[in-house]
Design a protein around this motif. Sequence first.
Motif, PDB file in Angstrom:
ATOM      1  N   PHE A   1       9.274  -3.041 -12.990  1.00  0.00           N
ATOM      2  CA  PHE A   1       9.653  -1.668 -12.689  1.00  0.00           C
ATOM      3  C   PHE A   1       8.601  -1.059 -11.773  1.00  0.00           C
ATOM      4  N   ILE A   2       9.065  -0.381 -10.741  1.00  0.00           N
ATOM      5  CA  ILE A   2       8.160   0.210  -9.761  1.00  0.00           C
ATOM      6  C   ILE A   2       8.458   1.694  -9.594  1.00  0.00           C
ATOM      7  N   ASP A   3       7.566   2.392  -8.910  1.00  0.00           N
ATOM      8  CA  ASP A   3       7.722   3.806  -8.559  1.00  0.00           C
ATOM      9  C   ASP A   3       7.850   4.686  -9.796  1.00  0.00           C
TER      10      ASP A   3
ATOM     11  N   ALA B   1       7.360  23.950   5.210  1.00  0.00           N
ATOM     12  CA  ALA B   1       7.827  24.475   3.927  1.00  0.00           C
ATOM     13  C   ALA B   1       7.770  23.438   2.819  1.00  0.00           C
ATOM     14  N   MET B   2       7.793  22.141   3.183  1.00  0.00           N
ATOM     15  CA  MET B   2       7.781  21.091   2.159  1.00  0.00           C
ATOM     16  C   MET B   2       6.495  21.126   1.329  1.00  0.00           C
ATOM     17  N   ARG B   3       5.439  21.720   1.872  1.00  0.00           N
ATOM     18  CA  ARG B   3       4.201  21.824   1.104  1.00  0.00           C
ATOM     19  C   ARG B   3       4.381  22.712  -0.119  1.00  0.00           C
ATOM     20  N   PHE B   4       5.368  23.622  -0.049  1.00  0.00           N
ATOM     21  CA  PHE B   4       5.623  24.527  -1.165  1.00  0.00           C
ATOM     22  C   PHE B   4       6.788  24.055  -2.028  1.00  0.00           C
ATOM     23  N   LEU B   5       7.694  23.264  -1.444  1.00  0.00           N
ATOM     24  CA  LEU B   5       8.888  22.836  -2.166  1.00  0.00           C
ATOM     25  C   LEU B   5       8.661  21.573  -2.991  1.00  0.00           C
ATOM     26  N   LYS B   6       7.676  20.768  -2.586  1.00  0.00           N
ATOM     27  CA  LYS B   6       7.400  19.524  -3.310  1.00  0.00           C
ATOM     28  C   LYS B   6       6.097  19.635  -4.083  1.00  0.00           C
ATOM     29  N   PRO B   7       5.974  18.875  -5.182  1.00  0.00           N
ATOM     30  CA  PRO B   7       4.731  18.906  -5.943  1.00  0.00           C
ATOM     31  C   PRO B   7       3.580  18.303  -5.148  1.00  0.00           C
ATOM     32  N   ASN B   8       2.359  18.562  -5.611  1.00  0.00           N
ATOM     33  CA  ASN B   8       1.167  18.036  -4.954  1.00  0.00           C
ATOM     34  C   ASN B   8       1.256  16.524  -4.823  1.00  0.00           C
ATOM     35  N   SER B   9       1.186  16.014  -3.591  1.00  0.00           N
ATOM     36  CA  SER B   9       1.417  14.586  -3.357  1.00  0.00           C
ATOM     37  C   SER B   9       0.295  13.720  -3.923  1.00  0.00           C
ATOM     38  N   LYS B  10      -0.944  14.201  -3.876  1.00  0.00           N
ATOM     39  CA  LYS B  10      -2.049  13.430  -4.451  1.00  0.00           C
ATOM     40  C   LYS B  10      -1.902  13.364  -5.968  1.00  0.00           C
ATOM     41  N   LYS B  11      -1.439  14.440  -6.558  1.00  0.00           N
ATOM     42  CA  LYS B  11      -1.223  14.448  -8.002  1.00  0.00           C
ATOM     43  C   LYS B  11      -0.138  13.444  -8.377  1.00  0.00           C
ATOM     44  N   SER B  12       0.908  13.351  -7.538  1.00  0.00           N
ATOM     45  CA  SER B  12       1.993  12.397  -7.795  1.00  0.00           C
ATOM     46  C   SER B  12       1.485  10.966  -7.778  1.00  0.00           C
ATOM     47  N   ILE B  13       0.604  10.660  -6.810  1.00  0.00           N
ATOM     48  CA  ILE B  13       0.029   9.317  -6.735  1.00  0.00           C
ATOM     49  C   ILE B  13      -0.807   9.031  -7.979  1.00  0.00           C
ATOM     50  N   GLN B  14      -1.579  10.014  -8.422  1.00  0.00           N
ATOM     51  CA  GLN B  14      -2.416   9.818  -9.608  1.00  0.00           C
ATOM     52  C   GLN B  14      -1.576   9.616 -10.861  1.00  0.00           C
ATOM     53  N   ILE B  15      -0.440  10.315 -10.934  1.00  0.00           N
ATOM     54  CA  ILE B  15       0.478  10.112 -12.065  1.00  0.00           C
ATOM     55  C   ILE B  15       0.968   8.670 -12.070  1.00  0.00           C
ATOM     56  N   GLU B  16       1.322   8.165 -10.881  1.00  0.00           N
ATOM     57  CA  GLU B  16       1.811   6.788 -10.802  1.00  0.00           C
ATOM     58  C   GLU B  16       0.712   5.791 -11.172  1.00  0.00           C
ATOM     59  N   ILE B  17      -0.502   6.035 -10.705  1.00  0.00           N
ATOM     60  CA  ILE B  17      -1.626   5.155 -11.026  1.00  0.00           C
ATOM     61  C   ILE B  17      -1.876   5.142 -12.534  1.00  0.00           C
ATOM     62  N   ASP B  18      -1.945   6.325 -13.117  1.00  0.00           N
ATOM     63  CA  ASP B  18      -2.205   6.425 -14.560  1.00  0.00           C
ATOM     64  C   ASP B  18      -1.094   5.760 -15.365  1.00  0.00           C
ATOM     65  N   THR B  19       0.152   5.939 -14.898  1.00  0.00           N
ATOM     66  CA  THR B  19       1.291   5.354 -15.608  1.00  0.00           C
ATOM     67  C   THR B  19       1.268   3.839 -15.536  1.00  0.00           C
TER      68      THR B  19
ATOM     69  N   LEU C   1       0.852  -1.179   0.000  1.00  0.00           N
ATOM     70  CA  LEU C   1       0.000   0.000   0.000  1.00  0.00           C
ATOM     71  C   LEU C   1       0.894   1.237   0.000  1.00  0.00           C
ATOM     72  N   LYS C   2       0.664   2.120  -0.933  1.00  0.00           N
ATOM     73  CA  LYS C   2       1.421   3.365  -1.003  1.00  0.00           C
ATOM     74  C   LYS C   2       0.445   4.525  -0.929  1.00  0.00           C
ATOM     75  N   GLN C   3       0.710   5.447   0.011  1.00  0.00           N
ATOM     76  CA  GLN C   3      -0.173   6.580   0.209  1.00  0.00           C
ATOM     77  C   GLN C   3       0.509   7.875  -0.222  1.00  0.00           C
ATOM     78  N   ALA C   4      -0.304   8.865  -0.524  1.00  0.00           N
ATOM     79  CA  ALA C   4       0.242  10.179  -0.844  1.00  0.00           C
ATOM     80  C   ALA C   4       1.025  10.699   0.360  1.00  0.00           C
ATOM     81  N   GLU C   5       2.160  11.277   0.078  1.00  0.00           N
ATOM     82  CA  GLU C   5       3.014  11.788   1.148  1.00  0.00           C
ATOM     83  C   GLU C   5       2.343  12.971   1.834  1.00  0.00           C
TER      84      GLU C   5
END
Length: 240
Positions: A144-146, A43-61, A34-38
Motif C-alpha cells: 500500500f502506498i500514498d 489560491a491553492m496555498r489556502f485551499l490545500k493543507p500544508n504540503s510539508k505537513k502532508s509529507i511528514q504524515i506520510e513518513i510517520d505513517t 522520490l516524492k517531494q512536498a507539493e
Amino acid sequence: MPNQAFRCFVDNVLNDNIGKRVVRFEYSGQVYWLKQAEKLTGAMRFLKPNSKKSIQIEIDTLKKLALKGAPVPTLMYCGDHFLVIADVGKTLNEWMANANIESNTQQQILVDSGVALAKLHTLGLAHGRPALRDISWQDGQVSFIDFEASQNNKSIIYQQRRDILVYIHSLYRYLGPKHESIKPVIMAYRHAGGDNIWQEAKKWITPWQCLYFVLYCLKDVGGKDLRPIYWLLWHFRQTK
C-alpha cells in the motif's frame, strides 16, 4: 539508515528535480521513488493543507505501519520535505490497463489486493484511501502506498469502513460493472478477515440506498466518479 553514498545520490536527484512531485530513479540496479512536498501557488496555498505537513504524515505513517508488519514500501531516506521509498511494482490500475497481461493474472492480482487489505485491517490498521492507484503488486506481493490522508481523529472502525467503500468504488471505477471479476475480490477480502468491516459498511450505506434509483439513470452516462457510486450501492443491495 542509508549509507552516505545513497544519501548523496538522492541529494543530487533532489537538486536536479526541484519542484517535481514524484521522480523515479535507479541506484545500484534498484528502482526507487522520490516524492517531494507539493509546491502550492496562488489560491491553492489556502485551499490545500500544508504540503510539508502532508509529507511528514506520510513518513510517520510508513514508519508506524512498517513496525506493525503492514505491507508497505521500505522507507529508504527522508527529510522535512521529501521521502524516498523502494519500488514495489506497478499499481493495480496499471496492471488492469495492461492489455498484455492475461485475464487470469489480472484476476489474481485483484484477489491478492483484497486479501492484503483484509490483513491490514486485521492488524488494527487502515489506509485512508485504498484506491487501485494506491496499491502496488509485484511477484505476488501487495504493498500500500500514498498515506497522506490522515484520519487519526476517527475511530478505527470508521477508517476501515471507509477503506472498503473506497476500495469497492475504485474497483468499479477502473473495471466498470464487471461483477464476475469484482465479486471474487470482495469475497476474498471477507474470507481473509474483513467480513465484519464489510458488514459495517453495508449497515452504514443502507440509508443511502435511496439514491440507488436516482443514480440508475446516470449509471451509463455519469462521470467516472459518479457511475461507480451506483454500482457500489448495487453491490450492497445484491450481496449478503
